[in-house]
Design an enzyme around this catalytic site. Structure first.
Site, mmCIF file in Angstrom:
data_model
loop_
_atom_site.group_PDB
_atom_site.id
_atom_site.type_symbol
_atom_site.label_atom_id
_atom_site.label_comp_id
_atom_site.label_asym_id
_atom_site.label_seq_id
_atom_site.Cartn_x
_atom_site.Cartn_y
_atom_site.Cartn_z
ATOM 1 N N ASP A 142 65.029 52.863 -49.327
ATOM 2 C CA ASP A 142 64.328 52.952 -50.613
ATOM 3 C C ASP A 142 65.369 52.975 -51.724
ATOM 4 O O ASP A 142 66.161 53.922 -51.814
ATOM 5 C CB ASP A 142 63.454 54.206 -50.670
ATOM 6 N N ALA A 180 51.491 46.131 -49.024
ATOM 7 C CA ALA A 180 51.764 46.732 -50.336
ATOM 8 C C ALA A 180 51.133 45.891 -51.447
ATOM 9 O O ALA A 180 49.990 46.125 -51.826
ATOM 10 C CB ALA A 180 53.272 46.872 -50.524
ATOM 11 N N ARG A 181 51.873 44.917 -51.951
ATOM 12 C CA ARG A 181 51.362 44.006 -52.973
ATOM 13 C C ARG A 181 51.776 42.586 -52.607
ATOM 14 O O ARG A 181 52.924 42.333 -52.238
ATOM 15 C CB ARG A 181 51.923 44.370 -54.361
ATOM 16 N N ASP A 207 48.052 41.937 -45.277
ATOM 17 C CA ASP A 207 46.830 42.511 -45.836
ATOM 18 C C ASP A 207 46.675 42.141 -47.299
ATOM 19 O O ASP A 207 45.617 42.344 -47.876
ATOM 20 C CB ASP A 207 46.859 44.040 -45.682
ATOM 21 N N GLU A 216 44.745 36.761 -54.657
ATOM 22 C CA GLU A 216 43.635 37.157 -53.799
ATOM 23 C C GLU A 216 42.288 36.672 -54.323
ATOM 24 O O GLU A 216 41.255 36.965 -53.732
ATOM 25 C CB GLU A 216 43.658 38.676 -53.613
ATOM 26 N N HIS A 274 43.016 42.861 -47.987
ATOM 27 C CA HIS A 274 43.447 43.992 -48.824
ATOM 28 C C HIS A 274 42.586 45.226 -48.553
ATOM 29 O O HIS A 274 42.041 45.847 -49.473
ATOM 30 C CB HIS A 274 43.373 43.614 -50.311
#
Length: 313
Positions: free
Chosen positions: A169, A227-228, A252, A257, A284
């Site tokens: 991170d 996540a995105r 996902d 989208e 998502h």
């Protein structure tokens, strides 16, 4: 205080807010224009992902003190404009972190054991055991990119799989725990078998995962993004899959989208990905469980209570 709720929420939100003395108008059918025309009446706004809360919207909200995002990401709020107007922002990553973690593991198990593909074949009267031989997570090195709420929840759940978990991170220091070992990105590129993205969408992370990023992995990896979508350049992921740099992918989230808004290039990329059996999609919904629907409300209201207490001091 008076709140406007512009997205669908679990029904528990209204009594929870009422317990705090907050009057809430629940308007899940409202659109940006309609919300902007009435937001001047409210001190609080609760939103999921209905629209982008931009500077123009905030300028129409002179009384607004608090925006509560029912979820983890804050990329649909102009944070700079909100800070300029001294508007406090809260979100609820605690509410759906376990849902996301379980979903990631579920997708990985399904992909690595060819569950969806085998199910489809059997429904077509095809019985192939060897072709559907799977792989175990046990013994693999799993890399978690982004070690916030969802990253930590995933690491904890992976602890029962007897795999090695690494985490990275860029915003944190000394963040490792008993479930994951803190390492550099170079070590992840060198050692990972499975990579799961758990980053917020920012200017730094937008299009972070491109072909150059993927080709740095020393060995072929399974890749997960819950996540995105905008963090991953899909055409580059497709190229990496076609070249064997990525063994399989669980997605996902997507760059776009709203299928009706896809460019021709985006549509062609998705169609090519759809044709690959080693790619698994969900719409998502990683954090979209019946349980998280309630927990998000509880997490938001807990933080709203804290905000009210601090404001009254």
């Amino acid at each position: 205080m008076r709140f406007l709720i512009v997205d669908e929420m679990h029904p528990s939100i209204l009594p929870l807010l009422a317990d705090l003395g907050i009057e809430a108008d629940y308007e899940p059918g409202i659109d940006y224009r309609q919300a902007k025309s009435v937001i001047r009446q409210y001190e609080g706004l609760i939103i999921r992902s209905k629209f982008f809360v931009d500077a123009g919207f905030l300028q129409a909200a002179p009384r607004l003190q608090l925006i509560a995002r029912a979820g983890s990401g804050l990329d649909n709020i102009d944070l700079v404009a909100a800070r300029r107007q001294n508007i406090h922002i809260i979100n609820a990553p605690e509410g759906n972190r376990d849902a996301v973690a379980e979903h990631v593991i579920g997708m990985l198990l399904a992909l690595m054991n060819k569950v969806c593909w085998a199910n489809r074949e059997i429904r077509q009267w095809i019985w192939q055991r060897e072709a559907n031989r799977g792989e175990e997570i046990r013994g693999k090195t799993v890399a978690i990119i982004g070690y916030g709420n969802t990253g930590r929840a995933l690491a904890k759940k992976l602890s029962g799989f007897e795999c090695r978990v690494l985490c990275y991170d860029h915003k944190l220091t000394a963040y490792a725990d008993k479930y994951a070992m803190e390492v550099s990105m170079d070590e992840i590129w060198d050692q990972a078998d499975i990579v799961s993205i758990h980053l917020p969408l920012t200017e730094k992370t937008r299009r972070l995962v491109d072909y150059d990023y993927l080709k740095r992995f020393r060995k072929p990896v399974y890749f997960v993004n819950s996540a995105r979508g905008e963090i991953v350049v899909l055409r580059d992921l497709l190229k990496a899959l076609q070249e064997g740099i990525v063994r399989g992918a669980c997605l996902d989230v997507l760059e776009c989208e709203k299928f009706e808004r896809l460019t021709e290039e985006q549509k062609q990329t998705l169609e090519a990905l759809f044709a690959l059996p080693q790619v698994l999609f969900t719409p998502h919904v990683a954090g979209w469980t019946r349980e998280s629907y309630v927990r998000i409300n509880e997490a938001l209201v807990k933080k709203i209570r804290m905000f009210l207490q601090q404001s009254n001091q």
